[in-house]
Motif scaffolding. Sequence first.
Motif: not given
Ligand SMILES: CC(C)(COP(=O)(O)OP(=O)(O)OC[C@H]1O[C@@H](n2cnc3c(N)ncnc32)[C@H](O)[C@@H]1OP(=O)(O)O)[C@@H](O)C(=O)NCCC(=O)NCCS
Length: 190
Positions: A32-35, A110, A112, A118, A148, A150, A153, A158
Amino acid sequence: MNYRNATLNDIPGIAELQQKYHVLTINDEDKKDGFVTTLFSEEQFKELIEKENGVAIACDDDKIIAYVMAASWQFWSKWPLFQHMISDLPYTEYLGKVLSVENSYQYGPICIHKDYRGTDVLPNIFEFSRTQMNKRFPILITFINKINHRSYNAHTNKLGLDVIKSFEFNNNQYYELGYDTSKKTKGSEI
Ligand SMILES: CC(C)(COP(=O)(O)OP(=O)(O)OC[C@H]1O[C@@H](n2cnc3c(N)ncnc32)[C@H](O)[C@@H]1OP(=O)(O)O)[C@@H](O)C(=O)NCCC(=O)NCCS
């Protein structure tokens, strides 16, 4: 935190992060936090590092906690999804320009580690990668799977990327996004 270009010695640490967050191997709770969807073999990591200097990493002491890939379209052209995006470039306009393999490059994936999300790792690693690539290309192009949320957003709200269009490939729905590489990244401190 240290931001730098990856060398061949960093491949095992990058591959470990990829394995943890790749759509084929990620656990349900983390999904749910991305892939990430593009899957790199060791050989492809090696080629990206040697030919394009295209992997930016963030290290906490000696542990790799984030990576960003970036390369010319030529590098990406072996994957079918990128072939699709490349063939659509002449039909896409952004920042008043028709896109091409000369004026744009593909950023991403990308990734993290979840302990560092965050935080300022996102803007800082994006900024590090941007300052490498803006010497070669004025426009960054990327794609995000519509499920995806997260990543969407993070990149729109950001980092300030613009949504250019939507497209479908292999029954998945994607956004295509762009960024002007002359713009310093909001929130970055490097
Ligand atoms: C995508 C990724 C690089 C983003 O970096 P991050 O440090 O998590 O980003 P942030 O937490 O600063 O920002 C995420 C935003 O989404 C929001 N968010 C958090 N969890 C969420 C969820 N489950 N669903 C939707 N939005 C979400 C946060 O509130 C934040 O927005 P806001 O600051 O406006 O409130 C990181 O989450 C990651 O590596 N995920 C796994 C791999 C991935 O998805 N890569 C991208 C492929 S396109």
